[in-house]
Design a protein around this motif. Sequence first.
Motif, PDB file in Angstrom:
ATOM      1  N   UNK A 196     -29.811  27.862  39.485  1.00 20.89           N
ATOM      2  CA  UNK A 196     -31.007  27.393  40.175  1.00 20.89           C
ATOM      3  C   UNK A 196     -30.865  25.910  40.492  1.00 20.89           C
ATOM      4  N   UNK A 197     -31.375  25.524  41.655  1.00 16.68           N
ATOM      5  CA  UNK A 197     -31.404  24.113  42.040  1.00 16.68           C
ATOM      6  C   UNK A 197     -32.524  23.907  43.040  1.00 16.68           C
ATOM      7  N   UNK A 198     -32.922  22.703  43.216  1.00 12.22           N
ATOM      8  CA  UNK A 198     -33.949  22.377  44.208  1.00 12.22           C
ATOM      9  C   UNK A 198     -33.291  21.762  45.441  1.00 12.22           C
ATOM     10  N   UNK A 199     -33.894  21.947  46.618  1.00 12.72           N
ATOM     11  CA  UNK A 199     -35.121  22.700  46.875  1.00 12.72           C
ATOM     12  C   UNK A 199     -34.921  24.202  46.653  1.00 12.72           C
ATOM     13  N   UNK A 200     -36.035  24.879  46.321  1.00 12.71           N
ATOM     14  CA  UNK A 200     -35.941  26.298  45.967  1.00 12.71           C
ATOM     15  C   UNK A 200     -35.837  27.212  47.183  1.00 12.71           C
ATOM     16  N   UNK A 201     -36.137  26.698  48.361  1.00  6.42           N
ATOM     17  CA  UNK A 201     -36.066  27.517  49.574  1.00  6.42           C
ATOM     18  C   UNK A 201     -34.611  27.800  49.926  1.00  6.42           C
ATOM     19  N   UNK A 202     -34.281  29.076  50.133  1.00  8.24           N
ATOM     20  CA  UNK A 202     -32.947  29.489  50.519  1.00  8.24           C
ATOM     21  C   UNK A 202     -33.055  30.498  51.659  1.00  8.24           C
ATOM     22  N   UNK A 203     -31.942  30.875  52.232  1.00 10.40           N
ATOM     23  CA  UNK A 203     -31.956  31.873  53.300  1.00 10.40           C
ATOM     24  C   UNK A 203     -30.793  32.833  53.129  1.00 10.40           C
ATOM     25  N   UNK A 204     -30.967  34.019  53.677  1.00 14.54           N
ATOM     26  CA  UNK A 204     -29.937  35.048  53.567  1.00 14.54           C
ATOM     27  C   UNK A 204     -29.663  35.634  54.943  1.00 14.54           C
ATOM     28  N   UNK A 205     -28.412  35.644  55.321  1.00 13.02           N
ATOM     29  CA  UNK A 205     -28.002  36.247  56.591  1.00 13.02           C
ATOM     30  C   UNK A 205     -27.526  37.672  56.334  1.00 13.02           C
ATOM     31  N   UNK A 206     -28.088  38.627  57.059  1.00 17.53           N
ATOM     32  CA  UNK A 206     -27.722  40.029  56.887  1.00 17.53           C
ATOM     33  C   UNK A 206     -26.588  40.398  57.834  1.00 17.53           C
ATOM     34  N   UNK A 207     -25.504  40.916  57.253  1.00 19.61           N
ATOM     35  CA  UNK A 207     -24.323  41.271  58.037  1.00 19.61           C
ATOM     36  C   UNK A 207     -23.815  42.646  57.617  1.00 19.61           C
ATOM     37  N   UNK A 208     -22.995  43.226  58.458  1.00 22.08           N
ATOM     38  CA  UNK A 208     -22.357  44.493  58.112  1.00 22.08           C
ATOM     39  C   UNK A 208     -21.468  44.289  56.888  1.00 22.08           C
ATOM     40  N   UNK A 209     -21.448  45.297  56.033  1.00 16.63           N
ATOM     41  CA  UNK A 209     -20.698  45.186  54.779  1.00 16.63           C
ATOM     42  C   UNK A 209     -19.236  44.827  55.024  1.00 16.63           C
TER      43      UNK A 209
END
Length: 262
Positions: A196-209
């Motif tokens: 865990x680290x700040x800032x807590x906002x993160x993002x996830x990119x969805x891709x083909x496996x």
Amino acid sequence: MKNKITKAFFLSVILAIFGSCTNDELTPYYDQRKREIGKVAIHGYNALNDSIQMTVNGKLIEIGKDKNNTAFVKKIEKDYDFVFFNDEVKTLVITNKKTSQILGTYLFTNQTPSSALYFYAKEDLYIDDVSFLKAGTLTQTGTAGFKFLFPSLNKYSGSSYQGTLDGIITKSNGQVLGTVKNISKDAPSDFIEFPFSTPAAIKMELVKHGTKESYITGQKVIVALTMTNNKSKQIILEEKQDANGKFSGVEGVINLADFFTF
């Protein structure tokens, strides 16, 4: 005198008949049946716009002792006791009260007298498998964890891709925290854990496996997430549509770990 003799005669006949019976024949059938006690612990969360009702063999389950209160909303914690006779099967049915739509049906027998039932209900979404609901277990302090389930995959996007997805998770500065694998509509993804680290906002990119290619041709799909120190989340991903019915992106707002304690 004649009436007394007649009554005495009929009484003697009745006594003779019962005297010829064995004790088993005198025992009512109801008492002959094997009687066992069972219980199901019901844990649920109703996020529908209306209440839900539950029945056991057609009989409504009541909230408390109020026979007129059978509409369950929000968090549901209810212990229901069964009485099994012989190999009787108890059928528990969960329905949307407003639409009468059956959400789930469960069978209970004396083979498993003590059971637990977990479910989460939302518009167009019903999840009732503990493995789907339960978040992953953190292995150390100072970390954040995630698992994902994507029941509405391809619902609005119209993507022809039928395989599993990977989620590349990054911080706002572009630092890659890790890649969660095997996101699908049918089973929870692999578990991912990172510091865990700040800032807590993160993002996830969805891709083909196994690739870095979006599951929607020509369109990058990014999901906004928030990590929490020392907390593991089980996130439900949802495809969204705009006012015109067109695909508008993917949200990861629902954390099932907020609703259940295992």
